[in-house]
Design a protein around this motif. Sequence first.
Motif, mmCIF file in Angstrom:
data_model
loop_
_atom_site.group_PDB
_atom_site.id
_atom_site.type_symbol
_atom_site.label_atom_id
_atom_site.label_comp_id
_atom_site.label_asym_id
_atom_site.label_seq_id
_atom_site.Cartn_x
_atom_site.Cartn_y
_atom_site.Cartn_z
ATOM 1 N N GLU A 169 0.851 -1.197 0.000
ATOM 2 C CA GLU A 169 0.000 0.000 0.000
ATOM 3 C C GLU A 169 0.880 1.237 0.000
ATOM 4 O OE1 GLU A 169 -2.817 0.153 3.249
ATOM 5 O OE2 GLU A 169 -3.053 -2.028 3.202
ATOM 6 N N LYS A 170 0.306 2.353 -0.493
ATOM 7 C CA LYS A 170 0.994 3.653 -0.426
ATOM 8 C C LYS A 170 0.016 4.675 0.118
ATOM 9 C CE LYS A 170 3.750 3.087 -4.629
ATOM 10 N NZ LYS A 170 4.069 3.710 -5.914
ATOM 11 N N SER A 171 0.530 5.597 0.925
ATOM 12 C CA SER A 171 -0.290 6.684 1.450
ATOM 13 C C SER A 171 0.486 7.991 1.267
ATOM 14 C CB SER A 171 -0.596 6.424 2.924
ATOM 15 O OG SER A 171 -1.466 7.409 3.431
ATOM 16 N N ASP A 172 0.005 9.074 1.889
ATOM 17 C CA ASP A 172 0.656 10.373 1.740
ATOM 18 C C ASP A 172 2.058 10.419 2.341
ATOM 19 O OD1 ASP A 172 -1.449 11.446 0.396
ATOM 20 O OD2 ASP A 172 -2.282 12.534 2.102
ATOM 21 N N ASP A 173 2.263 9.694 3.449
ATOM 22 C CA ASP A 173 3.558 9.795 4.115
ATOM 23 C C ASP A 173 4.147 8.437 4.499
ATOM 24 O OD1 ASP A 173 1.851 9.051 6.129
ATOM 25 O OD2 ASP A 173 2.520 10.560 7.568
ATOM 26 N N HIS A 174 3.546 7.366 4.011
ATOM 27 C CA HIS A 174 4.088 6.044 4.331
ATOM 28 C C HIS A 174 3.689 5.019 3.274
ATOM 29 C CE1 HIS A 174 0.012 5.652 6.102
ATOM 30 N NE2 HIS A 174 0.140 4.382 5.759
ATOM 31 N N ALA A 175 4.333 3.874 3.345
ATOM 32 C CA ALA A 175 3.981 2.737 2.504
ATOM 33 C C ALA A 175 3.993 1.500 3.396
ATOM 34 C CB ALA A 175 4.975 2.570 1.366
ATOM 35 N N LEU A 203 4.844 -1.044 8.178
ATOM 36 C CA LEU A 203 4.509 0.333 7.847
ATOM 37 C C LEU A 203 5.800 1.146 7.930
ATOM 38 C CD1 LEU A 203 1.435 2.358 8.904
ATOM 39 C CD2 LEU A 203 3.683 3.404 8.966
ATOM 40 N N HIS A 205 7.512 4.885 7.240
ATOM 41 C CA HIS A 205 7.330 6.313 6.965
ATOM 42 C C HIS A 205 8.372 6.743 5.944
ATOM 43 C CE1 HIS A 205 4.549 6.669 10.313
ATOM 44 N NE2 HIS A 205 5.392 5.940 11.021
ATOM 45 N N GLN A 225 8.208 12.486 0.760
ATOM 46 C CA GLN A 225 7.471 12.549 -0.507
ATOM 47 C C GLN A 225 8.356 12.099 -1.670
ATOM 48 O OE1 GLN A 225 4.190 13.437 -1.135
ATOM 49 N NE2 GLN A 225 3.916 13.406 1.061
ATOM 50 N N ARG A 278 2.318 -0.682 -6.739
ATOM 51 C CA ARG A 278 1.877 -1.741 -5.808
ATOM 52 C C ARG A 278 2.108 -3.117 -6.423
ATOM 53 N NH1 ARG A 278 -2.535 1.988 -5.266
ATOM 54 N NH2 ARG A 278 -2.467 2.947 -3.216
ATOM 55 N N ARG A 281 -4.710 17.950 -4.403
ATOM 56 C CA ARG A 281 -5.448 17.856 -3.135
ATOM 57 C C ARG A 281 -6.431 19.020 -2.963
ATOM 58 N NH1 ARG A 281 -0.012 16.418 0.184
ATOM 59 N NH2 ARG A 281 0.110 14.258 -0.462
#
Length: 197
Positions: A11-17, A27, A29, A32, A41, A196
Motif C-alpha cells: 500500500e501507499k499513502s501520503d507519508d508512508h507505505a 509500515l 514512513h 514525498q 503496488r 489535493r
Amino acid sequence: MIARLTGKVSEKSDDHAIVDVGGVGYLVHLSQLALASLPPRGEAVTLRTYTHVREDALDLFGFASEDEEAVFRALIDVKGVGPRAAQNILSGIEARELAQAVAQGDVARLTKVQGIGKKTAERLVVELKEKLVALARAAGPAKARPGADAVEQLRTALVNLGYKPAQADGAADALRDGAEGKKLDELLREALKLLRG
C-alpha cells in the motif's frame, strides 16, 4: 534494529507505505521524494530503514538512497529535529541539495523548505556543516534539469504515488509552462497542492 527491508509494495499513502515481507506488512514512513521513487503496488522493493523506538511506539523510517539516510541521521542529531521533522524536511528538498545548502551556509535556500524557519536553518548550518561537507562535495554543482524532463519525471512520480495517469497528466500539463529551471521536488509539491485542492 531493522536496517533494511526487501519485499513487495502493498500500500501507499501520503507519508508512508506498507511493505509486505514474507506475509508481514511493515509500515514504513517515507519522505514525498522517497514515496515518488517507489515502484507500483505489487512490485518488489528494497528500502534502507531507521528504527525509532519510544516508550509508546516503534516506528520505521525508510529511504530511497544512502544519501537520504545519511542526511536524515544527521538531521535527527540536531536539537529540536525529530524523525518526523527530518522526514518532512526531506520531503521538501533532495538530500544532496540540502547537504550543499548547509555546506555553503545558504540559509535563504533552507528557509524555502516547509518546516525550516530562519533559526532552524541557522542551527542546521552551524551543527551540520562539517558532517555534510563530504556529501555536498560528491553532489557537485547543482544542475537544473530541462523543463520537459522534469515534467515527465513529475508525471511518473505522481503515478508511483498512486494517482491515476489522467490525474498525473492533468497536473503535469498545468505546471508545464512554469517548469523550466524547477527541480522535481518543487514541481511535486506544487502538483500535490493542485491534486489535493
